[in-house]
Enzyme design. Structure first.
Site, PDB file in Angstrom:
ATOM      1  N   HIS A   1      25.735  19.413   1.137  1.00 16.03           N
ATOM      2  CA  HIS A   1      25.973  20.809   1.534  1.00 16.03           C
ATOM      3  C   HIS A   1      26.247  21.670   0.291  1.00 16.03           C
ATOM      4  O   HIS A   1      25.625  22.716   0.096  1.00 16.03           O
ATOM      5  CB  HIS A   1      27.160  20.830   2.508  1.00 16.03           C
ATOM      6  N   GLU A   2      27.152  21.189  -0.571  1.00 11.54           N
ATOM      7  CA  GLU A   2      27.502  21.959  -1.778  1.00 11.54           C
ATOM      8  C   GLU A   2      26.335  22.011  -2.757  1.00 11.54           C
ATOM      9  O   GLU A   2      26.110  23.013  -3.429  1.00 11.54           O
ATOM     10  CB  GLU A   2      28.725  21.350  -2.470  1.00 11.54           C
TER      11      GLU A   2
ATOM     12  N   HIS B   1      23.991  24.796  -1.855  1.00 17.65           N
ATOM     13  CA  HIS B   1      24.450  26.086  -2.399  1.00 17.65           C
ATOM     14  C   HIS B   1      24.071  26.185  -3.881  1.00 17.65           C
ATOM     15  O   HIS B   1      23.556  27.194  -4.339  1.00 17.65           O
ATOM     16  CB  HIS B   1      25.980  26.195  -2.347  1.00 17.65           C
TER      17      HIS B   1
HETATM   18 ZN    ZN Z   1      29.262  25.927   2.232  1.00 16.74          ZN
END
Ligand code: ZN
Length: 386
Positions: A68-69, A72
């Site tokens: 998830h990170e 980003h």
């Molecule tokens: Zn996030």
């Protein structure tokens, strides 16, 4: 925001680190999965199987958080943003941005990439689970996969709450920012909602602890505090950057600083400067060039008996990119450099020559005056979480 971080690995050019609080959470999650969640959902398996399920489930959870990170970070980098890496800590993970996004468009795409990845992971785990069931795979493995479906849906859902600094709050800010073109106003609204949600979680935590769910309650309480602190800090930081925009270090530094030569003895340094003038550190200048700093920290390592025979030049901390700054640098960047390096001052150096010293106190003092000069509505909103 974080304590000392240790490196874990590098992925796609990003350093993944962890804060010590993360280790406690890893242990807690493995324990609660193998002693609570899996035994409750799938009865009558051997204890060792539950432990393996817990370890696999927790590993899957952290891999999901890292992905998830990473989403980003990769999308952000693609759009020209710089990241300091990813830090795992008590409440999950954080992709640390060097600066705020320049436009709402960048903020939107960089942010949506995280929850989108969690949703894609949930779908992939779901499909994998169906295939494994169809292939007759043993129940414990299917159970871990099902857990990862649920956890990725929860990760996406929680992060999409419209509370800054959560992803949903960033998306809300990007939308408001695009609408009115005013990033400060957009951040104020998004952090106000963030502060409100944080408060709601704190209250929810207290109520559920009161009704007997002590661990869960404490958890919500802490996450609520964390969101409130994050909301307030993000807004303060943005406001600081706006107030310091276009203010060069030159304007806030103290010029003509006292300095010492590398040939001074450590004993004289202590007598005449550290104790003599109550200084914690002094810049060291040789033939007009700044060469480093010396102070309490360096002297402390030298036994008292050796101080009259040792020279400042032998013990100084050399000049580097962390302890020096250009007089033309923006004061906001200098403040962030001090925060990142955990320092209270920077030596201002132009073409190798020491021209001044700028301290955190100098910058904060300027900020506090500039903030008080803001119109009342801006000032009232400068403390969204108080
Ligand atoms: Zn996030």
């Amino acid at each position: 925001m974080f304590g000392r971080r240790r490196p874990l690995m590098r992925l796609l050019g990003f350093e993944i680190r962890f804060d010590l609080t993360w280790l406690i959470i890893v242990a807690l999650i493995v324990f609660s999965l193998s002693a609570g969640y899996f035994p409750a959902a799938y009865e009558d398996l051997p204890t060792s199987t539950y432990i393996w399920m817990g370890v696999l489930g927790a590993s899957g959870l952290f891999i999901s958080i890292i992905l998830h990170e990473l989403a980003h970070s990769v999308v952000g980098r693609h759009m020209g943003m710089t990241f300091h890496g990813i830090t795992l800590f008590a409440f999950g993970g954080a992709a640390e941005l060097e600066e705020e996004p320049p436009t709402p468009r960048v903020e939107f795409w960089m942010t949506i990439a995280g929850p989108a990845t969690s949703i894609v992971l949930a779908i992939l785990f779901y499909v994998a689970g169906m295939l494994l069931v169809w292939m007759g795979t043993p129940a414990p493995i299917v159970a871990v996969i099902s857990y990862l479906v649920v956890i990725n849906v929860l990760l996406a859902a929680f992060n999409l709450l419209p509370a800054f600094p959560l992803d949903g709050g960033r998306i809300l800010r990007a939308a408001l920012w695009a609408w009115r073109g005013d990033v400060l106003w957009a951040t104020r609204i998004a952090t106000f909602v963030g502060g409100g949600l944080g408060l709601a979680l704190v209250l929810l935590g207290i109520v559920s602890a009161f009704y007997g769910n002590l661990i869960g309650g404490m958890w919500w309480f802490l996450i609520g505090l964390f969101i409130r602190a994050g909301a307030s800090m993000s807004y303060q930081r943005l406001l600081a950057r706006h107030l310091l925009a276009g203010v060069p270090v030159r304007r806030l530094m103290k010029g003509e600083p006292l300095s010492v030569s590398p040939s001074l003895t450590v004993a004289d340094l202590v007598e005449d400067y550290l104790l003599g003038r109550s200084m914690k550190y002094v810049p060291v200048v040789a033939e007009g060039s700044f060469v480093g700093q010396v102070g309490v920290e360096e002297v402390r390592r030298i036994p008292a008996g050796e101080r009259s025979s040792r020279l400042v030049g032998d013990i100084l901390t050399p000049a580097d990119a962390l302890n020096t700054v250009s007089p033309d640098a923006e004061a906001g960047a200098a403040l962030e450099q001090m925060e990142r390096a955990g320092r209270n001052c920077l030596f201002v150096v132009a073409a190798g020559r020491l021209v001044g010293v700028v301290t955190r106190k100098d910058v904060l003092q300027y900020l506090s005056v500039a903030r008080e000069l803001q119109p009342p509505s801006g000032r009232a909103a400068a403390h969204p979480a108080e």
